[in-house]
Write an enzyme that holds these catalytic residues in place. Structure first.
Site, PDB file in Angstrom:
ATOM      1  N   HIS A  12       0.831  -1.216   0.000  1.00  0.00           N
ATOM      2  CA  HIS A  12       0.000   0.000   0.000  1.00  0.00           C
ATOM      3  C   HIS A  12       0.865   1.266   0.000  1.00  0.00           C
ATOM      4  O   HIS A  12       0.574   2.234   0.693  1.00  0.00           O
ATOM      5  CB  HIS A  12      -0.988  -0.011   1.170  1.00  0.00           C
ATOM      6  CG  HIS A  12      -0.388  -0.071   2.543  1.00  0.00           C
ATOM      7  ND1 HIS A  12      -0.988  -0.741   3.578  1.00  0.00           N
ATOM      8  CD2 HIS A  12       0.744   0.476   3.074  1.00  0.00           C
ATOM      9  CE1 HIS A  12      -0.266  -0.612   4.676  1.00  0.00           C
ATOM     10  NE2 HIS A  12       0.786   0.139   4.392  1.00  0.00           N
ATOM     11  N   HIS A  59      -1.363   5.052   9.813  1.00  0.00           N
ATOM     12  CA  HIS A  59      -0.051   5.693   9.855  1.00  0.00           C
ATOM     13  C   HIS A  59      -0.135   7.003  10.641  1.00  0.00           C
ATOM     14  O   HIS A  59       0.184   8.075  10.137  1.00  0.00           O
ATOM     15  CB  HIS A  59       0.472   5.937   8.444  1.00  0.00           C
ATOM     16  CG  HIS A  59       0.620   4.689   7.624  1.00  0.00           C
ATOM     17  ND1 HIS A  59      -0.462   4.069   7.017  1.00  0.00           N
ATOM     18  CD2 HIS A  59       1.707   3.940   7.326  1.00  0.00           C
ATOM     19  CE1 HIS A  59      -0.038   2.995   6.356  1.00  0.00           C
ATOM     20  NE2 HIS A  59       1.269   2.899   6.526  1.00  0.00           N
ATOM     21  N   HIS A 193      10.855  -3.584   3.387  1.00  0.00           N
ATOM     22  CA  HIS A 193      11.279  -2.196   3.243  1.00  0.00           C
ATOM     23  C   HIS A 193      11.622  -1.618   4.612  1.00  0.00           C
ATOM     24  O   HIS A 193      11.147  -2.078   5.645  1.00  0.00           O
ATOM     25  CB  HIS A 193      10.223  -1.327   2.553  1.00  0.00           C
ATOM     26  CG  HIS A 193       8.900  -1.201   3.231  1.00  0.00           C
ATOM     27  ND1 HIS A 193       8.085  -2.265   3.537  1.00  0.00           N
ATOM     28  CD2 HIS A 193       8.207  -0.098   3.634  1.00  0.00           C
ATOM     29  CE1 HIS A 193       6.963  -1.843   4.076  1.00  0.00           C
ATOM     30  NE2 HIS A 193       7.013  -0.534   4.176  1.00  0.00           N
ATOM     31  N   GLU A 240       4.750  -5.458   8.372  1.00  0.00           N
ATOM     32  CA  GLU A 240       3.419  -5.312   7.783  1.00  0.00           C
ATOM     33  C   GLU A 240       2.919  -6.603   7.144  1.00  0.00           C
ATOM     34  O   GLU A 240       1.705  -6.778   6.956  1.00  0.00           O
ATOM     35  CB  GLU A 240       3.431  -4.181   6.740  1.00  0.00           C
ATOM     36  CG  GLU A 240       3.584  -2.800   7.356  1.00  0.00           C
ATOM     37  CD  GLU A 240       3.629  -1.700   6.301  1.00  0.00           C
ATOM     38  OE1 GLU A 240       3.553  -0.525   6.691  1.00  0.00           O
ATOM     39  OE2 GLU A 240       3.750  -2.010   5.106  1.00  0.00           O
TER      40      GLU A 240
END
Length: 280
Positions: A12, A59, A193, A240
């Site tokens: 995402h 977030h 990441h 995630e």
């Protein structure tokens, strides 16, 4: 009764949303990313669900860091796009399904998941980017959405196995809902990441591809990945991927892989995407 008909997992990345909003999807850098979603965009037209249970992480948009629920279920009639500091994305309002959300809340608490119920929650790129990737830029989203936010930002985060258990409980809860609904479960985020620190920019394709390989029929190995393993192998944001396990468990024991896509890089991460369907 309601039934889980398919599962979708996707990264995402916020920059993907910006590329869509700014009309950059066919630029040389972005075109390969969006090409990887063309199959799923066509497929879902014939497999359109009534409701998507969309597993994502906030977030610091709706839930600031003073309150960080482990599992937060969106329980509102509608959810507005969040302003993440540069204005809300120009995407439609997300409409929920309060009847199914209420049923999920009750059943999951019975199954000993201590949910936080969110009666108001703006939704950020973690939720809206996957919708854009699958549905493009419509005037209104073609499905109802139940947001399920998982804490992957502040320790302690839930374990991979606990997220698997949550997905299995969601499957049971959906099956017990009396209305005839087609439900998809989407897991978002990842893949490898890291956004900060000495390892900023880390991408681990070997780990990512192995995760995709095992998602169909070697899930016991994925459930054993520790939070430290995710940190070491997939970077600080690789955790995630536990949200993908919620999706996978909701499909039951046996699944068929319909489509897979993996691309490096998009912004500063690897993009992963998979479509699965229950066999039973």
């Amino acid at each position: 009764m309601a039934r889980v008909t398919a599962g979708i997992a996707t990264s995402h990345v916020p920059a993907i949303g910006a590329a869509i909003d700014l009309g950059k999807t066919q630029e040389e850098y972005w075109a390969p990313v969006f090409a990887g979603y063309e199959w799923a965009k066509e497929w879902i037209k014939g497999e359109m669900p009534d409701v998507v249970i969309l597993v994502y992480n906030d977030h610091a948009s709706a839930m600031m860091l003073d309150i960080v629920p482990t599992f937060a279920l969106g329980f509102a009639e509608e959810f507005e796009p969040a302003d993440e500091g540069w204005g809300a994305r120009p995407v439609p309002t997300v409409y929920g399904h309060t009847e199914l959300a209420a049923h999920l809340a009750e059943q999951l608490v019975i199954d000993e998941f201590d949910l936080t119920i969110m009666n108001h929650m703006d939704v950020d790129h973690g939720l809206t980017v996957p919708l854009s990737l699958l549905f493009g830029q419509p005037e209104q989203w073609p499905v109802r959405v139940i947001p399920l936010a998982i804490n992957v930002t502040q320790f302690p985060t839930p374990s991979a196995d606990r997220c698997w258990q949550l997905g299995a409980a969601i499957r049971d809860a959906v099956a017990a809902f009396p209305e005839d609904l087609k439900v998809q479960v989407w897991g978002t985020g990842g893949m490898s990441h890291q956004l900060q620190g000495p390892r900023a920019g880390l991408i681990n394709p070997e780990f990512d591809v192995s995760f995709l390989d095992k998602l169909t029929d070697q899930t016991d190995e994925l459930r054993k990945i520790t939070r430290l393993d995710f940190l070491r192998e997939a970077g600080s944001e690789g955790i995630e991927l536990i949200m993908w396990l919620v999706m996978r468990a909701a499909l039951g024991e046996k699944v068929e892989e319909l489509h897979r896509f993996y691309h490096v890089p998009a912004s500063n991460t690897a993009v992963g995407h998979i479509v699965l369907k229950p066999r039973d």
